[in-house]
Write an enzyme that holds these catalytic residues in place. Structure first.
Site, mmCIF file in Angstrom:
data_model
loop_
_atom_site.group_PDB
_atom_site.id
_atom_site.type_symbol
_atom_site.label_atom_id
_atom_site.label_comp_id
_atom_site.label_asym_id
_atom_site.label_seq_id
_atom_site.Cartn_x
_atom_site.Cartn_y
_atom_site.Cartn_z
ATOM 1 N N PRO A 90 0.820 -1.297 -0.055
ATOM 2 C CA PRO A 90 0.285 0.106 -0.002
ATOM 3 C C PRO A 90 0.718 1.268 -0.275
ATOM 4 C CG PRO A 90 -0.756 -1.591 1.707
ATOM 5 C CD PRO A 90 0.470 -1.828 1.030
ATOM 6 N N GLU A 91 0.645 2.017 -1.262
ATOM 7 C CA GLU A 91 1.019 3.004 -0.788
ATOM 8 C C GLU A 91 0.365 4.655 -0.498
ATOM 9 O OE1 GLU A 91 3.242 3.767 -4.960
ATOM 10 O OE2 GLU A 91 3.478 1.799 -5.299
ATOM 11 N N ARG A 93 24.219 14.137 -8.223
ATOM 12 C CA ARG A 93 23.095 12.810 -8.235
ATOM 13 C C ARG A 93 23.571 12.181 -9.568
ATOM 14 N NH1 ARG A 93 18.866 11.515 -3.955
ATOM 15 N NH2 ARG A 93 19.585 13.111 -1.793
ATOM 16 N N ARG A 104 1.046 -10.967 5.924
ATOM 17 C CA ARG A 104 2.055 -11.361 5.626
ATOM 18 C C ARG A 104 3.623 -10.550 7.150
ATOM 19 N NH1 ARG A 104 3.639 -9.626 -0.443
ATOM 20 N NH2 ARG A 104 2.350 -10.873 -1.320
#
Length: 271
Positions: free
Chosen positions: A2-3, A152, A110
């Protein structure tokens, strides 16, 4: 996993049922989640009213006058408000029972989720203290992304998924935001112009707002707090569509692995 949209959907769903309710007790059937459920959680929270149901990144915050319960759904967790006498499934690990005969039930097959407690302001908790700004807040914008990206060489998608830069933009929504912004997810973060980061920040907000309105995205285990699936999956342009035609140009969607996560993109639309 889930985000942010899924967690925010859950927050909005449970809030009306929890706000102002007094906690009667806590039933812990399985304390061994990602981190152990505090053994004294029931003692700390019993008799207290839930004063706010908040969210920080992917963490839900149940605030009381004496502290805050911090909930993370892990990879397969969900929260539902149910009658207290509802039979428990083998993966129903914790019930927070309320004074109206209902309970907030944590279901987590889980067991990668978490239910923790802090007496201090939750933003100072080690799990939350280092998090970046919320992507739907005014603190998140293209100038921030451009400044952090300087020098970066890592992929821009990895930057977007770094919780220290911005919280809650997980794999699905990073892929979709980069597609809408026309940016190749493999491109070095430090080689993207400021104007393109401005557009990317706008697309992140756009995608997350639409996903929240649709109730999130159904991927394997995720369902809304009422058991109904999220529907943003119907709007996905690239995620999970490897080999299918791009909805814009028709080129086959490609799949790659970036930072150990599957990534989906269009080689023609994203540069």
């Amino acid at each position: 996993m889930p985000e942010l949209p899924e967690v925010e959907t859950t927050r909005r769903g449970i809030e009306p049922h929890l706000l102002g309710r007094r906690v009667v007790d806590v039933v812990v059937r399985q304390p061994r989640l990602r981190w152990p459920v505090p053994g004294d959680l029931g003692t700390r929270i019993a008799g207290r009213r839930i004063e706010a149901v908040g969210r920080r990144g992917k963490y839900l915050l149940l605030r009381t006058s004496v502290g805050t319960a911090i909930v993370h759904l892990g990879m397969s967790g969900s929260l539902r408000v149910i009658p207290q006498d509802s039979p428990a499934d083998r993966h129903d690990h914790v019930d927070i029972r309320l004074d109206n005969g209902r309970a907030l039930r944590l279901h987590d097959p889980r067991r990668f989720g978490a239910l923790l407690w802090t007496d201090a302001p939750p933003e100072t908790h080690p799990l939350l203290a280092g998090l970046g700004p919320e992507p739907l807040s005014e603190a998140f914008h293209g100038a921030l992304l451009h400044a952090v990206a300087q020098g970066r060489r890592s992929a821009v998608k990895a930057l977007l998924m770094d919780g220290r830069v911005v919280v809650g933009v997980g794999n699905i929504y990073a892929s979709e935001s980069l597609f809408r912004a026309g940016i190749d997810p493999r491109r070095a973060a430090g080689r993207i112009a400021a104007a393109r980061y401005d557009l990317l920040a706008e697309r992140v907000r756009e995608v997350l707002t639409e996903a929240i309105a649709a109730g999130g995205t159904t991927l394997r285990d995720f369902v809304r707090e009422d058991g109904r699936p999220g529907y943003f999956r119907m709007s996905l342009n690239v995620y999970g569509r490897a080999g299918e035609p791009c909805p814009v140009c028709g080129t086959a969607i490609r799949e790659a692995v970036l930072a150990q996560r599957n990534t989906f993109y269009c080689t023609r639309c994203q540069r």
